[in-house]
Structures are given as structure tokens and as C-alpha cells.
Scaffold this active site. Structure first.
Site, PDB file in Angstrom:
ATOM      1  CB  SER A  21      -0.942  -0.083   1.166  1.00 53.36           C
ATOM      2  OG  SER A  21      -1.876   1.059   0.885  1.00 53.36           O
ATOM      3  CG  ASN A  22      -0.344   4.737  -1.294  1.00 50.61           C
ATOM      4  OD1 ASN A  22      -1.048   5.649  -0.801  1.00 50.61           O
ATOM      5  ND2 ASN A  22      -0.924   4.035  -2.393  1.00 50.61           N
ATOM      6  CG  ASN A  23       3.248   6.369   4.029  1.00 50.25           C
ATOM      7  OD1 ASN A  23       2.930   5.568   4.702  1.00 50.25           O
ATOM      8  ND2 ASN A  23       4.592   7.146   3.529  1.00 50.25           N
TER       9      ASN A  23
END
Ligand code: CTP
Length: 207
Positions: A21-23
């Protein structure tokens, strides 16, 4: 007007307990949804996994992966007047997600990733006349050059460009808007809700 918004990250499954995923916090997309609703528009928000309470009055469709988000977007674009894609969609996903938890083995692990759909690109290629399409470019380098490339490649009407350091996960944002007629508008730095209202005023001014 009917406004469709995407927000948040996506999660791409590796196995039942792991994902890529990402931030992205989802805050900018949620702020745009709130601003659009406060301005009297009918808002549908397609959201990846975030920990924000949705603004009241907004129809929320929760999704997990890029593929889920693509399905939800394609099922809701037909009657949208404005489509604003603020989600940080994963560009790659594990090619063979596992149904059982992966066990560690000696040595390094190589995870094969395959491309996900460029949802905004697909919507841009199939844009109906009169539909206004807005994308985001969150960049660490060459902000203007990258943003203008995306505006052109994805057949957008507007792109909202911000540096990762100025907006990713933060409560404020610094956004510059570019349109296909060569206009460049730098919005005042402010809370994401204030920036969202300013952004809507600019992109909806001739609608
Ligand atoms: N986007 C999307 N689907 C994807 C990837 C991105 O809809 N699979 C949308 C985002 O919501 C955003 C815009 O496209 O509005 C910018 O995405 P980005 O990943 O930065 O663009 P790319 O063309 O993939 O460029 P690059 O990865 O080279 O930076």
C-alpha cells in the site's frame, strides 16, 4: 451537479495478512467531498481504506484494492458531471496473491508484481462530452513537468499538482492547478478543506 471523487490508498494483497500500500491518508479527497457537499452538489466518494469519518451527506463506497476501485469507478461514471480522482492507487499488485499465509524460507524473497489498471487513464479515454475530469499528481521531483505529462496522457481537463512533502498525510496542502488551455493557478496554502473549496471554485467556474 453530480460529483464523483476517489480518495485514499489501495491495498494489494500478498497473502491473508500482508499487502502492498502507500501513505495516502485520504484527507484531500475527503476534504473535496465535504467541500462539494457544502456547496450543494450530489457527491459520491469512492474510498480506499482510511481512518476518516466520511462527511455527512456524502454517498460513500468503500473499496480495498485497485481492481475494486476500478469496478466502483466504472459503475459510477456514466451520470457524473465532474470526476475528481484524488486516490493514490497502487500501480502494481502481487501477480499471484496467496490464500495461505506465506512462510519464510532461507534467502531473499522475490515478489512478482503486475500492473494495475490506470483508472484515471481509462476514464480519460472514455470521457463523455461535457464531463469534467480532474486528476492529481503528487510528486517528489519535476512537479510541473510530471503534472503536465499526466494532464495530456490521461486526457484530463485539470490536474492538481502538489509536492509529496507539502500534502501527503498532512492537514494542509499547497496545490497548483493546470488545465488543458495552458492556464496555471496556484491556490493559497491552507487547510485541505479551504484548498478544496478554492479548487472547486476554479474548476467549476464555467460549468
Ligand atoms: N491513478 C489512477 N489509477 C492508477 C494510478 C493512478 O486512477 N492505477 C490516478 C490517481 O488517482 C491520480 C493520477 O492518476 O489522479 C496520478 O497518478 P500517478 O500514479 O501519479 O500517474 P502515473 O501516470 O501512473 O505516473 P507515474 O506512476 O509515472 O508517476
Amino acid at each position: 451537479m453530480k460529483i464523483l471523487i476517489t480518495a485514499g490508498p489501495t491495498r494489494e494483497k500478498i497473502d491473508p495478512v500482508r499487502y502492498i500500500s502507500n501513505n495516502s491518508s485520504g484527507k484531500m479527497g475527503y476534504a473535496i467531498a465535504q467541500a462539494a457537499c457544502e456547496s450543494g452538489h450530489e457527491v459520491t466518494l469512492i474510498s480506499g481504506p482510511v481512518s476518516i469519518t466520511p462527511p455527512p451527506g456524502v454517498k460513500v463506497i468503500k473499496v480495498v484494492s485497485a481492481a475494486d476501485m476500478a469496478n466502483a469507478v466504472h459503475s459510477n461514471t456514466f451520470d457524473a458531471d465532474v470526476i475528481i480522482m484524488a486516490a493514490a492507487v497502487a500501480d502494481y499488485r502481487p501477480a499471484r496473491p496467496l490464500d495461505s499465509k506465506m512462510k519464510k524460507l532461507p534467502g531473499n524473497l522475490f515478489l512478482e508484481l503486475e500492473r494495475t489498471e490506470d483508472i484515471l487513464g481509462t476514464v480519460g479515454n472514455n470521457k463523455k462530452s461535457g464531463q469534467l475530469l480532474v486528476g492529481f499528481a503528487a510528486e517528489t521531483d519535476d512537479l510541473e513537468k510530471n503534472a503536465l505529462g499526466k494532464l495530456e496522457r490521461k486526457n484530463l481537463d485539470w490536474i492538481a499538482a502538489n509536492l509529496v512533502a507539502d500534502g501527503f498525510g498532512t492537514d494542509t496542502n499547497r496545490i497548483t492547478l493546470y488545465n488543458r488551455n495552458g492556464e496555471k493557478i496556484s491556490l493559497p496554502v491552507g487547510s485541505k478543506l479551504a484548498v478544496a473549496h478554492d479548487m472547486l471554485k476554479v474548476i467549476l467556474r464555467n460549468e
